[in-house]
Design an enzyme around this catalytic site. Structure first.
Site, PDB file in Angstrom:
ATOM      1  N   HIS A 273       0.746  -1.159  -0.026  1.00  0.00           N
ATOM      2  CA  HIS A 273       0.065   0.074   0.141  1.00  0.00           C
ATOM      3  C   HIS A 273       0.730   1.038   0.091  1.00  0.00           C
ATOM      4  O   HIS A 273       1.901   1.266   0.746  1.00  0.00           O
ATOM      5  CB  HIS A 273      -0.885  -0.088   1.169  1.00  0.00           C
ATOM      6  CG  HIS A 273      -2.150   0.951   1.048  1.00  0.00           C
ATOM      7  ND1 HIS A 273      -1.933   2.448   1.330  1.00  0.00           N
ATOM      8  CD2 HIS A 273      -3.285   0.657   0.617  1.00  0.00           C
ATOM      9  CE1 HIS A 273      -3.049   2.793   1.167  1.00  0.00           C
ATOM     10  NE2 HIS A 273      -3.978   1.959   0.749  1.00  0.00           N
ATOM     11  N   ASP A 324      -8.109  -5.350  -0.874  1.00  0.00           N
ATOM     12  CA  ASP A 324      -8.514  -6.250  -1.885  1.00  0.00           C
ATOM     13  C   ASP A 324      -7.985  -7.505  -1.712  1.00  0.00           C
ATOM     14  O   ASP A 324      -8.722  -8.553  -2.256  1.00  0.00           O
ATOM     15  CB  ASP A 324      -7.718  -5.566  -3.001  1.00  0.00           C
ATOM     16  CG  ASP A 324      -8.064  -4.259  -3.720  1.00  0.00           C
ATOM     17  OD1 ASP A 324      -9.392  -3.844  -3.536  1.00  0.00           O
ATOM     18  OD2 ASP A 324      -7.512  -3.422  -3.820  1.00  0.00           O
TER      19      ASP A 324
HETATM   20  N1  COA Z   1       4.358  -7.461  -4.517  1.00  0.00           N
HETATM   21  C1  COA Z   1       5.532  -7.604  -4.518  1.00  0.00           C
HETATM   22  N2  COA Z   1       6.473  -6.460  -4.327  1.00  0.00           N
HETATM   23  C2  COA Z   1       5.881  -5.568  -3.878  1.00  0.00           C
HETATM   24  C3  COA Z   1       4.423  -5.305  -3.532  1.00  0.00           C
HETATM   25  C4  COA Z   1       3.578  -6.274  -4.086  1.00  0.00           C
HETATM   26  N3  COA Z   1       2.497  -6.590  -4.183  1.00  0.00           N
HETATM   27  N4  COA Z   1       4.292  -4.044  -3.136  1.00  0.00           N
HETATM   28  C5  COA Z   1       5.436  -3.379  -2.961  1.00  0.00           C
HETATM   29  N5  COA Z   1       6.306  -4.143  -3.471  1.00  0.00           N
HETATM   30  C6  COA Z   1       7.681  -3.761  -3.338  1.00  0.00           C
HETATM   31  C7  COA Z   1       7.873  -2.781  -4.541  1.00  0.00           C
HETATM   32  O1  COA Z   1       8.334  -3.550  -5.761  1.00  0.00           O
HETATM   33  C8  COA Z   1       9.235  -2.185  -3.898  1.00  0.00           C
HETATM   34  O2  COA Z   1      10.351  -3.046  -4.010  1.00  0.00           O
HETATM   35  P1  COA Z   1      11.526  -2.371  -4.834  1.00  0.00           P
HETATM   36  O3  COA Z   1      12.042  -1.224  -4.077  1.00  0.00           O
HETATM   37  O4  COA Z   1      12.497  -3.622  -4.740  1.00  0.00           O
HETATM   38  O5  COA Z   1      11.218  -2.109  -6.207  1.00  0.00           O
HETATM   39  C9  COA Z   1       8.758  -2.096  -2.572  1.00  0.00           C
HETATM   40  O6  COA Z   1       8.074  -3.211  -2.283  1.00  0.00           O
HETATM   41  C10 COA Z   1       8.345  -0.806  -2.067  1.00  0.00           C
HETATM   42  O7  COA Z   1       7.217  -0.661  -2.723  1.00  0.00           O
HETATM   43  P2  COA Z   1       6.677   0.647  -3.416  1.00  0.00           P
HETATM   44  O8  COA Z   1       6.666   0.422  -4.608  1.00  0.00           O
HETATM   45  O9  COA Z   1       7.405   1.803  -2.729  1.00  0.00           O
HETATM   46  O10 COA Z   1       5.126   1.006  -2.831  1.00  0.00           O
HETATM   47  P3  COA Z   1       4.157   1.931  -3.719  1.00  0.00           P
HETATM   48  O11 COA Z   1       3.962   2.879  -2.666  1.00  0.00           O
HETATM   49  O12 COA Z   1       4.700   2.534  -4.926  1.00  0.00           O
HETATM   50  O13 COA Z   1       3.078   1.053  -4.544  1.00  0.00           O
HETATM   51  C11 COA Z   1       1.322  -0.262  -4.483  1.00  0.00           C
HETATM   52  C12 COA Z   1       2.012   0.607  -3.675  1.00  0.00           C
HETATM   53  C13 COA Z   1      -0.038  -0.497  -3.883  1.00  0.00           C
HETATM   54  C14 COA Z   1       1.056   0.164  -5.916  1.00  0.00           C
HETATM   55  C15 COA Z   1       1.978  -1.640  -4.464  1.00  0.00           C
HETATM   56  O14 COA Z   1       2.221  -2.233  -3.330  1.00  0.00           O
HETATM   57  C16 COA Z   1       1.419  -2.695  -5.558  1.00  0.00           C
HETATM   58  O15 COA Z   1       1.460  -2.756  -6.661  1.00  0.00           O
HETATM   59  N6  COA Z   1       0.556  -3.695  -5.031  1.00  0.00           N
HETATM   60  C17 COA Z   1      -0.067  -4.583  -5.724  1.00  0.00           C
HETATM   61  C18 COA Z   1      -1.346  -4.157  -6.400  1.00  0.00           C
HETATM   62  C19 COA Z   1      -2.424  -3.902  -5.117  1.00  0.00           C
HETATM   63  O16 COA Z   1      -2.899  -4.748  -4.297  1.00  0.00           O
HETATM   64  N7  COA Z   1      -3.051  -2.562  -5.100  1.00  0.00           N
HETATM   65  C20 COA Z   1      -4.074  -2.252  -4.226  1.00  0.00           C
HETATM   66  C21 COA Z   1      -3.620  -1.255  -3.489  1.00  0.00           C
HETATM   67  S1  COA Z   1      -4.759  -0.789  -2.210  1.00  0.00           S
END
Ligand code: COA
Length: 388
Positions: A273, A324
């Protein structure tokens, strides 16, 4: 749902002023909700979301978000009466929905159906608050009808007209399946709508506020919000979670699957998140609904897969499930097809979006950030004969 791969992060930039993804940027103040990652908590208009889920119906929460306070009995009755009186859509609207291509995703059809509703009047922004409130309740009442009508038609079934003697939740089951399930199932669905209703400046709400800030109308803002919600990094994740669980198939395969996915650096849907880094405030309540639905249905497979994936991913990566993750399998156990999960999110989030639209309108400043240019240096325009 298309396959989602984890894109390599490219957050670093030579310009220290750039906040890629607006991470950490406070864009404005809001009185609608407060997300508190430090305590894993969330309040709507000052009330803890868990308390609202335990003590209120979705209609009460919708009233709260739109009006700022919980309704007394008289206010609630008036609100419910109004919402129930607005559920029907016109036959012209029904015919438009009937013509949508069957292969279109229901998020695309609800986006278009709401846009069509916006053509029913000459809608401008900067209206009196009462006009926007009227439009918000109109969408709250009609969006379930639009979703259910499209669902019936795409399955070659006759549409089922809304009933005004049922709650919003009961009526949605009635319009989709022609019957209302037991109380426990209705309650779990109602709670999911409460939990999905509002979450401060998330991507779709912010999209709506950007549109509101140009002094455009509320329908345009909601259509924009639906477009943003569809993406699998946002609302589309509840569908992607279930697709992933179905791909895993059995609890016996879950351990190997998640370890393989971590090794391949796959994005695991329903985890992570932008704001919560130590757990999503809404997950315990929704997980408890998933447990109730598992008992009710006798189908333990999805809860077992849920537990295996969460245990391993939290332990190995320290990344927690978001709302979700439990809502995907919960909707599955309720009998909804996977491609209806994000439209259900729309049914709920229409309340938060509308509240934000009105808040933005009441104290507006055009939202227009700056960009740092990263293209070619300025150059001369040559004549066409000189160009290679
Ligand atoms: N699966 C695998 N790795 C994940 C992850 C996931 N669901 N969520 C975060 N990470 C990893 C990122 O790739 C990142 O790794 P890196 O630094 O090696 O690239 C690290 O954790 C930090 O995450 P970050 O990219 O800073 O989080 P964000 O704030 O940009 O993204 C989301 C948040 C929600 C977009 C992201 O967690 C995601 O894509 N989740 C899956 C989709 C989802 O469930 N969306 C609903 C959100 S309510």
């Amino acid at each position: 749902m298309a396959k989602i791969t984890k894109k390599k992060s490219n957050r670093g930039t030579a310009n220290p002023n750039i906040r890629k993804g607006l991470v950490g940027v406070i864009a404005d103040a809001t009185a609608v909700s407060k997300v508190m990652p430090e305590t894993n908590s969330l309040t709507y208009r000052g009330y803890a979301v868990q308390d609202l889920a335990a003590k209120c119906s979705f209609e009460e929460v919708a009233y709260l978000l739109l009006n700022g306070n919980l309704p007394n009995r008289k206010q609630l009755n008036t609100f419910k009466k109004k919402e129930r009186s607005l559920r029907r859509i016109t036959s012209a609207h029904t015919q438009v929905i009937a013509k949508f291509p069957k292969k279109a995703h229901p998020m695309d059809t609800i986006r278009t159906a709401v846009s069509y509703l916006g053509t029913s009047e000459v809608a401008w922004g900067n209206e009196a608050a009462e006009v926007d409130m009227e439009r918000a309740i109109n969408m709250l009442a009609k969006i379930p009808t639009m979703i259910a009508t499209d669902f019936r038609y795409r399955n070659s079934k006759k549409r089922i007209a809304p009933r005004s003697d049922l709650t919003l939740t009961e009526n949605f089951f009635h319009m989709c399946f022609g019957k209302v399930p037991p109380k426990a199932v209705v309650k779990a669905f109602d709670i999911s709508l409460i939990l999905y209703a509002e979450h401060s400046f998330n991507a779709s709400t912010f999209t709506g506020r950007v549109i509101a800030s140009t002094r455009s109308d509320i329908y345009s803002a909601i259509v924009g919000g639906i477009g943003a919600l569809k993406g699998p990094l946002h609302g589309g994740a509840n569908e992607a979670v279930m697709d992933m669980m179905k791909e895993i198939g059995t609890p016996e395969r879950a351990d190997t699957w998640i370890r393989g996915a971590m090794k391949d650096r796959k994005l695991i849907m329903g985890f992570g998140h932008r704001v919560y880094k130590q757990g999503d405030s809404r997950v315990p309540t929704m997980k408890s609904c998933l447990e109730d639905l598992t008992k009710w249905s006798g189908d333990t497979k999805w809860l077992d897969i849920y537990n295996i994936l969460t245990n391993i991913f939290i332990n190995e990566k320290g990344i927690y499930p978001n709302l979700d993750f439990p809502s995907g399998p919960a909707y599955y156990l309720m009998g909804f097809p996977v491609n209806l999960y994000t439209p259900i999110f729309v049914m709920s989030r229409i309340t938060g979006w509308s509240a934000h639209y009105m808040e933005q309108n009441a104290n507006n400043a055009l939202i227009r950030p700056l960009s740092a240019y990263s293209g070619k240096a300025q150059r001369k325009v040559s004549s066409i004969t000189e160009r290679k």
